[in-house]
Write a protein that holds these residues in place. Structure first.
Motif, PDB file in Angstrom:
ATOM      1  N   GLN A  84       0.847  -1.186   0.000  1.00  0.00           N
ATOM      2  CA  GLN A  84       0.000   0.000   0.000  1.00  0.00           C
ATOM      3  C   GLN A  84       0.892   1.249   0.000  1.00  0.00           C
ATOM      4  N   PRO A  85       0.405   2.379  -0.484  1.00  0.00           N
ATOM      5  CA  PRO A  85       1.215   3.612  -0.476  1.00  0.00           C
ATOM      6  C   PRO A  85       1.625   4.003   0.932  1.00  0.00           C
ATOM      7  N   TYR A  86       2.799   4.583   1.026  1.00  0.00           N
ATOM      8  CA  TYR A  86       3.281   5.098   2.310  1.00  0.00           C
ATOM      9  C   TYR A  86       4.137   6.319   2.011  1.00  0.00           C
ATOM     10  N   ALA A  87       5.441   6.266   2.197  1.00  0.00           N
ATOM     11  CA  ALA A  87       6.263   7.407   1.763  1.00  0.00           C
ATOM     12  C   ALA A  87       6.178   7.559   0.252  1.00  0.00           C
ATOM     13  N   ALA A  88       6.030   6.463  -0.441  1.00  0.00           N
ATOM     14  CA  ALA A  88       5.740   6.503  -1.876  1.00  0.00           C
ATOM     15  C   ALA A  88       4.227   6.582  -2.051  1.00  0.00           C
ATOM     16  N   GLU A  89       3.744   7.627  -2.710  1.00  0.00           N
ATOM     17  CA  GLU A  89       2.297   7.771  -2.882  1.00  0.00           C
ATOM     18  C   GLU A  89       1.763   6.872  -3.990  1.00  0.00           C
ATOM     19  N   THR A  98      11.072  -8.245 -11.071  1.00  0.00           N
ATOM     20  CA  THR A  98      12.487  -7.856 -11.100  1.00  0.00           C
ATOM     21  C   THR A  98      12.705  -6.383 -10.749  1.00  0.00           C
ATOM     22  N   GLY A  99      11.673  -5.668 -10.383  1.00  0.00           N
ATOM     23  CA  GLY A  99      11.896  -4.275 -10.018  1.00  0.00           C
ATOM     24  C   GLY A  99      10.619  -3.515  -9.733  1.00  0.00           C
ATOM     25  N   VAL A 100      10.797  -2.272  -9.303  1.00  0.00           N
ATOM     26  CA  VAL A 100       9.670  -1.405  -8.966  1.00  0.00           C
ATOM     27  C   VAL A 100      10.072   0.049  -9.178  1.00  0.00           C
ATOM     28  N   THR A 101       9.105   0.869  -9.556  1.00  0.00           N
ATOM     29  CA  THR A 101       9.301   2.312  -9.624  1.00  0.00           C
ATOM     30  C   THR A 101       8.436   2.964  -8.553  1.00  0.00           C
ATOM     31  N   LEU A 102       9.063   3.772  -7.706  1.00  0.00           N
ATOM     32  CA  LEU A 102       8.377   4.454  -6.608  1.00  0.00           C
ATOM     33  C   LEU A 102       8.257   5.938  -6.917  1.00  0.00           C
ATOM     34  N   HIS A 103       7.107   6.522  -6.618  1.00  0.00           N
ATOM     35  CA  HIS A 103       6.905   7.965  -6.742  1.00  0.00           C
ATOM     36  C   HIS A 103       6.632   8.521  -5.346  1.00  0.00           C
ATOM     37  N   LEU A 104       7.573   9.294  -4.838  1.00  0.00           N
ATOM     38  CA  LEU A 104       7.514   9.770  -3.451  1.00  0.00           C
ATOM     39  C   LEU A 104       6.577  10.959  -3.290  1.00  0.00           C
ATOM     40  N   ARG A 105       6.098  11.124  -2.055  1.00  0.00           N
ATOM     41  CA  ARG A 105       5.275  12.289  -1.729  1.00  0.00           C
ATOM     42  C   ARG A 105       6.139  13.554  -1.705  1.00  0.00           C
ATOM     43  N   VAL A 116      13.024  14.073   2.428  1.00  0.00           N
ATOM     44  CA  VAL A 116      12.836  12.665   2.081  1.00  0.00           C
ATOM     45  C   VAL A 116      12.655  12.624   0.564  1.00  0.00           C
ATOM     46  N   ASP A 117      13.771  12.501  -0.119  1.00  0.00           N
ATOM     47  CA  ASP A 117      13.738  12.520  -1.579  1.00  0.00           C
ATOM     48  C   ASP A 117      14.331  11.218  -2.127  1.00  0.00           C
ATOM     49  N   ALA A 118      14.450  11.169  -3.452  1.00  0.00           N
ATOM     50  CA  ALA A 118      14.936   9.946  -4.090  1.00  0.00           C
ATOM     51  C   ALA A 118      16.340   9.591  -3.621  1.00  0.00           C
ATOM     52  N   ALA A 119      17.184  10.603  -3.450  1.00  0.00           N
ATOM     53  CA  ALA A 119      18.555  10.348  -2.993  1.00  0.00           C
ATOM     54  C   ALA A 119      18.565   9.735  -1.594  1.00  0.00           C
ATOM     55  N   ALA A 120      17.640  10.176  -0.747  1.00  0.00           N
ATOM     56  CA  ALA A 120      17.570   9.646   0.613  1.00  0.00           C
ATOM     57  C   ALA A 120      17.102   8.192   0.612  1.00  0.00           C
ATOM     58  N   VAL A 121      16.135   7.869  -0.247  1.00  0.00           N
ATOM     59  CA  VAL A 121      15.673   6.490  -0.345  1.00  0.00           C
ATOM     60  C   VAL A 121      16.804   5.597  -0.856  1.00  0.00           C
ATOM     61  N   PRO A 146      15.781   8.899 -11.324  1.00  0.00           N
ATOM     62  CA  PRO A 146      15.558   9.752 -12.504  1.00  0.00           C
ATOM     63  C   PRO A 146      15.273  11.203 -12.165  1.00  0.00           C
ATOM     64  N   ASP A 147      14.621  11.439 -11.026  1.00  0.00           N
ATOM     65  CA  ASP A 147      14.401  12.804 -10.565  1.00  0.00           C
ATOM     66  C   ASP A 147      14.272  12.766  -9.043  1.00  0.00           C
ATOM     67  N   ASP A 148      14.027  13.917  -8.434  1.00  0.00           N
ATOM     68  CA  ASP A 148      14.047  14.022  -6.973  1.00  0.00           C
ATOM     69  C   ASP A 148      12.981  13.179  -6.270  1.00  0.00           C
ATOM     70  N   LEU A 149      11.904  12.859  -6.975  1.00  0.00           N
ATOM     71  CA  LEU A 149      10.811  12.131  -6.333  1.00  0.00           C
ATOM     72  C   LEU A 149      10.546  10.762  -6.959  1.00  0.00           C
ATOM     73  N   THR A 150      11.440  10.309  -7.820  1.00  0.00           N
ATOM     74  CA  THR A 150      11.261   9.013  -8.474  1.00  0.00           C
ATOM     75  C   THR A 150      12.434   8.097  -8.155  1.00  0.00           C
ATOM     76  N   VAL A 151      12.110   6.894  -7.719  1.00  0.00           N
ATOM     77  CA  VAL A 151      13.119   5.896  -7.367  1.00  0.00           C
ATOM     78  C   VAL A 151      12.836   4.633  -8.178  1.00  0.00           C
ATOM     79  N   VAL A 152      13.854   4.154  -8.872  1.00  0.00           N
ATOM     80  CA  VAL A 152      13.727   2.910  -9.628  1.00  0.00           C
ATOM     81  C   VAL A 152      14.652   1.869  -8.993  1.00  0.00           C
ATOM     82  N   ILE A 153      14.056   0.783  -8.527  1.00  0.00           N
ATOM     83  CA  ILE A 153      14.816  -0.293  -7.891  1.00  0.00           C
ATOM     84  C   ILE A 153      14.718  -1.535  -8.776  1.00  0.00           C
ATOM     85  N   THR A 154      15.862  -2.114  -9.127  1.00  0.00           N
ATOM     86  CA  THR A 154      15.874  -3.333  -9.932  1.00  0.00           C
ATOM     87  C   THR A 154      16.636  -4.426  -9.197  1.00  0.00           C
TER      88      THR A 154
END
Length: 509
Positions: A84-89, A98-105, A116-121, A146-154
């Protein structure tokens, strides 16, 4: 109790007897009922064990209210284990796991003011991959931003547990983790911050509400107090007198809590069991014969255990998975009814009519004290001589899981996502599969499970369940509940805990 993650295992290796000191110096009653006339003020919870420091990689799910107070996770897992959404909305998992893309609040901050940005995650994932008992779960994750609020984990291959791992991850300020003093005080982005001036390590932890938290409305109390009380009698007395608003209890004090007018929330999410991990018979040759393992199942009268030993607060079971999970089989009948004579015939068929000696590890104070003599007595009926090895001290859990004892005896929880049960109890690298033995059938089904979404894996999960029941990898003795007693003055919602252990912090209203 579930005992599967590295931090969680560390958390149960020590017992601090601070109950009397905690209570004798206490003048505040729990004030969860403060809603009458002026809003909710203080929620006071009991913990049966002390916290294990503040490092974000050392935070257990069991009684993890302090951790939930100060740390966020990228996502949270609901009662069924679904993300469910949490820090990632929002988030999108790859269909092949094999991976996920997160979009942070937007606008979230740690308690030291850093964003709490992509670099912090990314920093939190990389820190988790190098520290703590669960580092192996994160070390192979590759993170891009890719940007301050997007995290791609593979992940390098299909990982069906990726969502569960991200629910476990605690986000902490990169400055905090880089400083290397993570046990001094937590620096997270959670709904509360630690009040160090009102905290005494080992006794009481006090937190004040973070009003700028993105989901502040879900945490109505202005102050959270957690008291460490390891003596159950002291816990019940504190609940009766209003010094606690809530705490875990056991079957031993269930009746007292009921009689005192306390509310009790029960979650049937544990199975007390013997884990026969040496099913190849490498350490104990007799265990390599399925007839021996089946015989061990047949000497226990599970109905009598549930009624008498567990005071009617447990039910017999033949399987280790949680009711309602994808692996659970509704119509599965116990293939091993209580029948000592039939068990003796199986032992003779296997060539072990004269029995053998089996060393079983045991820890006091973990809810097994009354059951251990029963295990010894019943196995003796088929000439299995149990040598009880009592484990204690700070290394007890690590010794239990070392593989030295191929038949651990424990009450283990069942996850909402039963893929986690398979990973922890059945796979060769599973933490509770202490003999770490490969099995071609389990591996075949797990390979199929790994590459599909959870809802498409039920058939293979149930195939694994049927297989391990047929092969008698476990001796399930009883499906038991966790009991949480609380004041009638507070509202505790149906638990959202994917581990099925107890209410989580957001459940207290």
């Amino acid at each position: 109790m579930r005992r599967t993650s590295g931090p969680l295992l560390a958390a149960i290796t020590t017992t601090t007897l601070v109950a009397l000191a905690t209570l004798s110096g206490c003048t505040d009653a729990g004030t969860g009922s403060g809603a009458a006339g002026g809003g909710k003020s203080t929620l006071t919870l009991g913990m049966t064990q002390d916290i294990q420091g503040w490092d974000p990689t050392s935070q257990p799910s069991y009684q993890g209210w302090a951790s939930s107070a100060v740390y966020d996770s990228p996502i949270r897992c609901d009662a069924t284990g679904k993300p469910q959404p949490y820090a990632a909305e929002s988030f999108t998992f790859k269909p092949d796991n094999t991976g996920v893309t997160l979009h942070l609040r937007q606008g979230m901050k740690f308690s030291d003011g850093t964003p709490v940005d992509a670099a912090a995650v990314k920093a939190s994932v990389e820190y988790a991959g190098k520290h703590g008992g669960s580092a192996a779960r994160f070390e192979r994750m590759k993170v891009t931003t890719p940007d301050d609020l997007t995290v791609v984990i593979t992940y390098p291959e299909a990982n069906p547990l990726l969502s569960a791992r991200l629910c476990e991850l605690r986000l902490a300020s990169p400055k905090y983790t880089a400083a290397g003093e993570t046990n001094k005080a937590p620096v997270g982005s959670g709904p509360y911050t630690l009040d160090a001036s009102a905290t005494t390590a080992g006794s009481q932890y006090t937190f004040v509400k973070n009003d700028s938290y993105w989901d502040s409305k879900s945490y109505p109390y202005k102050k959270l107090v957690i008291k460490v009380i390891t003596n159950e009698t002291a816990t019940i007395n504190a609940l009766k007198t209003g010094q606690l608003d809530g705490s875990l209890i056991t079957q031993a004090t269930y009746s007292q809590a009921k009689a005192a007018g306390l509310k009790i929330a029960a979650q049937k999410s544990q199975v007390t069991r013997l884990l026969i991990t040496d099913h190849l018979g490498k350490k104990v040759p007799a265990l390599g014969d399925v007839n021996v393992r089946r015989a061990m199942n047949m000497v226990f009268d599970k109905e009598a255990l549930a009624k008498n030993l567990y005071r009617g607060l447990a039910t017999p079971t033949a399987q280790i998975f949680r009711t309602g999970s994808d692996a659970y089989i509704d119509d599965l009948k116990d293939p091993y009814p209580f029948d000592v004579e039939a068990a003796k015939k199986l032992m003779a068929k296997a060539g072990y009519a004269e029995g053998f000696t089996l060393e079983i590890p045991y820890m006091q104070g973990q809810g097994l004290d009354a059951l251990m003599p029963v295990v010894k007595q019943q196995l003796s009926l088929i000439n299995i001589k149990v040598k009880q090895k009592t484990l204690s001290g700070p290394n007890a859990i690590s010794e239990l899981l070392s593989g030295k004892y191929p038949v651990p005896f424990w009450q283990l929880g069942n996850f909402g996502d039963s893929r986690l049960d398979i990973a922890d109890y059945l796979l060769p690298d599973g933490i509770w599969n202490v003999s770490h033995q490969e099995d071609a059938t389990v591996n075949k089904h797990w390979k199929k499970i790994s590459t599909v979404a959870a809802e498409k894996s039920a058939e293979d999960q149930q195939a694994i369940n049927r297989y391990v029941v047929d092969q008698a990898w476990f001796v399930p003795l009883a499906a038991t509940s966790m009991f949480y007693a609380h004041s009638a003055d507070i509202d505790v919602r149906p638990a959202n805990d994917s581990d099925g252990l107890h209410p989580v912090l957001r459940d207290f209203q």
